[in-house]
Design a protein around this motif. Structure first.
Motif, PDB file in Angstrom:
ATOM      1  N   PRO A 182       1.054  -1.320   0.130  1.00  9.78           N
ATOM      2  CA  PRO A 182       0.323  -0.450   0.267  1.00  9.78           C
ATOM      3  C   PRO A 182       0.909   0.520   0.075  1.00  9.78           C
ATOM      4  O   PRO A 182       1.839   1.230   0.694  1.00  9.78           O
ATOM      5  CB  PRO A 182      -0.676   0.758   1.220  1.00  9.78           C
ATOM      6  N   GLY A 183       0.747   2.191  -0.638  1.00  7.51           N
ATOM      7  CA  GLY A 183       1.268   3.378  -0.778  1.00  7.51           C
ATOM      8  C   GLY A 183       2.489   3.174  -1.532  1.00  7.51           C
ATOM      9  O   GLY A 183       3.482   4.595  -1.629  1.00  7.51           O
ATOM     10  N   LEU A 184       2.696   2.641  -2.778  1.00 10.07           N
ATOM     11  CA  LEU A 184       3.897   2.291  -3.220  1.00 10.07           C
ATOM     12  C   LEU A 184       3.984   3.335  -4.085  1.00 10.07           C
ATOM     13  O   LEU A 184       3.162   4.155  -4.918  1.00 10.07           O
ATOM     14  CB  LEU A 184       4.044   1.676  -3.896  1.00 10.07           C
ATOM     15  N   GLY A 185       5.122   4.583  -4.565  1.00 12.83           N
ATOM     16  CA  GLY A 185       5.333   6.042  -4.953  1.00 12.83           C
ATOM     17  C   GLY A 185       5.204   5.892  -6.367  1.00 12.83           C
ATOM     18  O   GLY A 185       4.091   6.235  -6.853  1.00 12.83           O
ATOM     19  N   ARG A 186       5.560   4.480  -7.184  1.00 10.20           N
ATOM     20  CA  ARG A 186       6.009   4.589  -8.751  1.00 10.20           C
ATOM     21  C   ARG A 186       6.860   3.770  -9.022  1.00 10.20           C
ATOM     22  O   ARG A 186       7.113   2.611  -8.966  1.00 10.20           O
ATOM     23  CB  ARG A 186       6.536   5.677  -8.982  1.00 10.20           C
ATOM     24  N   ILE A 187       6.127   3.100 -10.167  1.00  7.48           N
ATOM     25  CA  ILE A 187       6.344   1.864 -11.127  1.00  7.48           C
ATOM     26  C   ILE A 187       6.197   2.145 -12.505  1.00  7.48           C
ATOM     27  O   ILE A 187       5.735   3.096 -13.098  1.00  7.48           O
ATOM     28  CB  ILE A 187       5.402   0.542 -10.970  1.00  7.48           C
ATOM     29  N   THR A 188       7.303   1.601 -12.945  1.00 10.28           N
ATOM     30  CA  THR A 188       7.415   2.457 -14.482  1.00 10.28           C
ATOM     31  C   THR A 188       7.865   0.838 -15.360  1.00 10.28           C
ATOM     32  O   THR A 188       8.527   0.108 -15.080  1.00 10.28           O
ATOM     33  CB  THR A 188       9.276   2.708 -14.728  1.00 10.28           C
ATOM     34  N   GLY A 189       6.655   1.112 -16.376  1.00 11.71           N
ATOM     35  CA  GLY A 189       7.188  -0.269 -16.603  1.00 11.71           C
ATOM     36  C   GLY A 189       8.019  -0.192 -18.295  1.00 11.71           C
ATOM     37  O   GLY A 189       7.100   0.633 -19.203  1.00 11.71           O
ATOM     38  N   LEU A 190       8.568  -1.006 -18.418  1.00 11.31           N
ATOM     39  CA  LEU A 190       9.470  -0.690 -19.763  1.00 11.31           C
ATOM     40  C   LEU A 190       9.499  -2.722 -20.680  1.00 11.31           C
ATOM     41  O   LEU A 190       9.444  -3.016 -20.444  1.00 11.31           O
ATOM     42  CB  LEU A 190      11.143  -0.940 -19.080  1.00 11.31           C
ATOM     43  N   ASP A 191       8.499  -1.655 -21.685  1.00 12.94           N
ATOM     44  CA  ASP A 191       7.528  -2.732 -22.721  1.00 12.94           C
ATOM     45  C   ASP A 191       7.615  -3.861 -22.073  1.00 12.94           C
ATOM     46  O   ASP A 191       7.873  -5.309 -21.886  1.00 12.94           O
ATOM     47  CB  ASP A 191       8.696  -3.393 -23.576  1.00 12.94           C
ATOM     48  N   PRO A 192       6.120  -3.789 -20.851  1.00 11.65           N
ATOM     49  CA  PRO A 192       6.174  -4.841 -20.267  1.00 11.65           C
ATOM     50  C   PRO A 192       6.088  -6.691 -20.796  1.00 11.65           C
ATOM     51  O   PRO A 192       4.823  -6.461 -22.198  1.00 11.65           O
ATOM     52  CB  PRO A 192       4.163  -4.513 -19.756  1.00 11.65           C
ATOM     53  N   ALA A 193       5.995  -7.612 -20.652  1.00 10.61           N
ATOM     54  CA  ALA A 193       5.693  -9.126 -21.592  1.00 10.61           C
ATOM     55  C   ALA A 193       4.254  -9.170 -21.879  1.00 10.61           C
ATOM     56  O   ALA A 193       3.862  -8.621 -20.700  1.00 10.61           O
ATOM     57  CB  ALA A 193       6.218 -10.544 -20.551  1.00 10.61           C
ATOM     58  N   GLY A 194       4.358  -9.459 -23.167  1.00  8.86           N
ATOM     59  CA  GLY A 194       2.974  -9.899 -23.279  1.00  8.86           C
ATOM     60  C   GLY A 194       2.432 -12.007 -23.371  1.00  8.86           C
ATOM     61  O   GLY A 194       1.447 -11.780 -22.573  1.00  8.86           O
ATOM     62  N   PRO A 195       3.365 -12.247 -23.564  1.00 12.08           N
ATOM     63  CA  PRO A 195       2.914 -13.501 -24.093  1.00 12.08           C
ATOM     64  C   PRO A 195       2.528 -13.930 -22.455  1.00 12.08           C
ATOM     65  O   PRO A 195       2.838 -13.730 -21.200  1.00 12.08           O
ATOM     66  CB  PRO A 195       3.999 -14.765 -24.817  1.00 12.08           C
ATOM     67  N   TYR A 196       1.222 -14.696 -22.609  1.00 11.20           N
ATOM     68  CA  TYR A 196       0.771 -15.409 -21.295  1.00 11.20           C
ATOM     69  C   TYR A 196       0.554 -14.200 -19.960  1.00 11.20           C
ATOM     70  O   TYR A 196      -0.243 -13.846 -19.047  1.00 11.20           O
ATOM     71  CB  TYR A 196       2.136 -15.781 -20.218  1.00 11.20           C
ATOM     72  N   PHE A 197       0.160 -13.409 -20.477  1.00 15.19           N
ATOM     73  CA  PHE A 197       0.105 -11.449 -19.805  1.00 15.19           C
ATOM     74  C   PHE A 197      -1.377 -10.667 -20.711  1.00 15.19           C
ATOM     75  O   PHE A 197      -1.358  -9.778 -20.385  1.00 15.19           O
ATOM     76  CB  PHE A 197       0.427 -10.734 -19.555  1.00 15.19           C
TER      77      PHE A 197
END
Length: 467
Positions: A182-197
């Protein structure tokens, strides 16, 4: 890599309904939504934390070259390290089968710009095969959440000061950690994986609910089986950026031409290079953005086609965000009444940043001729650039407009010279000039106009003045 993913599709995992529990990180099942959905029929249970052996490698300005390994299991290692509770913490999280180079590059650049705790996550034991990595990332995400929880409880450190930067599977791993924090500041996703997602429930993949702010850079956002892509097609952040359309990056080879060489081994190498190039551009762009706070301006638009047509060039009244490290400066970053897609173009090779200008030239002259017109511009940054505005039939009285993605940041334009080149090799008496030049440039659509009444022969510079 291509063969491994095909193997994933043929792999039969454990039957749904089983559960494993591990000290410190909790219990994990292979039931819904982790297994049994259309996108995840074959996933299974994660390994134990001991088998994965997740490591946290700390770099600071006190130890920029040699890491200190710290552990939440033994929090005294954190206390004895150079970890600073007064600093922001950025944790770089790789995907599967990585050598850690991009993480090291990221820390090197971050520490040049900021006094931060830069932590490189190593979960290589659990990420060597894709099918195992997609299962194991849940345990590793729980390990990251446990690490942050120890910072909170033992060092009174706020989770809002933690920024997770995850590439490929590492982006979804960051989402797993964020969903537990809870309250995590930030996430940056760098080309999040596609297969299985692709099209999975938000519990499975990165989602805006995983942190106070989630920004995503898509560089290979196409389906694996249809267009050979490694990234997810789903928008999964508060701000989703699609450089060059987000599918295939300039400078990354196509897969059609090598087929005609009839060399299977060479083609396998081409396929691997193709995936690695497009997929990896996301972290190259992010690393470069750290050193360029005003670069990578992105424009909200319905589609990349519309963006390239110039329909979305002017930023709306609320402004435009910048892709990468400084995306969190955008004041409306977490406001999403309607999800927007943000587009921009980049260069083929590093440096990748481009600055967009809309240049219009009202042409003057004594004859219609065949040629090319260029503008040499100088601006408030002290730099100059030369841009081609039109080529072909040049008709005095016509206005020519072009969108330019400049590789030089000239700032707001303060000087303009007009030059034209004749396509004919024969000498002529043709003369051309710019009666008026209008430039709209930059994040705030700054407009400047320059005029002249002169006309010149080819290759002679015409100097315009503000009007």
């Amino acid at each position: 890599m291509f063969g491994i993913w095909i193997a994933v599709l043929l792999f039969f995992g454990t039957s749904p309904g089983e559960e494993v529990c591990y000290e410190r990180v909790g219990c994990f099942t292979d039931g819904l939504p982790w297994t049994g959905t259309l996108s995840r029929q074959l996933a299974g249970l994660p390994w134990s934390p001991e088998e994965i052996n997740t490591r946290f490698l700390l770099y600071t300005r006190h130890n920029p070259k040699a890491h200190q390994e710290i552990s939440a299991v033994n929090h005294l290692t954190i206390q004895a390290s150079h970890f600073g509770t007064d600093r922001i913490t950025r944790i770089n999280i790789p995907g599967w089968k990585t050598d850690g180079k991009w993480q090291q590059d990221m820390c090197n650049v971050l520490l040049k710009v900021e006094d931060v705790n830069c932590i490189n996550l190593d979960w290589s034991n659990g990420s060597r095969q894709y099918i195992h990595a997609i299962n194991n990332l849940r345990v590793v995400g729980a390990e990251v959440a446990y690490f942050i929880d120890v910072l909170v409880k033992k060092f009174e450190y706020s989770p809002s000061k933690v920024h997770l930067i995850g590439h490929s599977l590492g982006a979804h791993l960051a989402g797993e950690a964020g969903s537990r924090t809870p309250g995590l500041g930030r996430i940056t996703g760098l080309d999040p994986a596609g297969p299985y997602f692709h099209n999975t429930p938000r519990e499975v993949r990165l989602d805006p609910s995983d942190a106070n702010f989630v920004d995503v850079i898509h560089t290979n956002a196409v389906r694996f089986l249809f267009e050979l892509g490694a990234g997810t097609v789903n928008a999964c952040g508060h701000l989703d950026f699609y450089p060059n359309g987000g599918k295939h990056m300039p400078g990354c080879e196509d897969l059609i031409t090598p087929l005609f060489k009839f060399d299977l081994n060479a083609y396998k190498e081409e396929v691997s290079s193709f995936f690695e190039c497009n997929h990896a551009r996301s972290h190259h762009f992010y690393t470069e953005s750290i050193l360029n706070p005003d670069a990578f301006v992105a424009y909200p638009c319905r589609s990349y086609k519309s963006f390239n047509a110039g329909n979305c060039f002017r930023c709306p009244k609320e402004g435009c965000p910048t892709m990468g490290h400084f995306a969190d400066r955008f004041h409306l970053k977490t406001m999403r009444p309607n999800r927007a897609y943000y587009f921009l173009n980049t260069g083929t090779f590093s440096p990748f940043a481009r600055w967009r200008h809309k240049l219009s030239v009202k042409l003057d002259g004594n004859n219609v001729t065949q040629g090319s017109i260029f503008l040499r511009v100088g601006g408030t940054t002290g730099k100059t650039g030369e841009f081609e505005v039109a080529s072909g039939t040049l008709n005095p009285g016509m206005t020519y407009t072009n969108l330019i993605d400049a590789d030089i940041n000239v700032g707001n334009i303060t000087s303009i010279q007009f030059i034209w080149k004749e396509h004919s090799i024969l000498r002529s008496q043709n003369k051309l000039g710019a009666e008026m030049v209008t430039d709209i440039s930059g994040k705030y659509a700054y407009k400047s106009t320059f005029c002249s009444q002169n006309i010149m022969g080819p290759d002679i510079a015409q100097i315009l003045k503000p009007c």
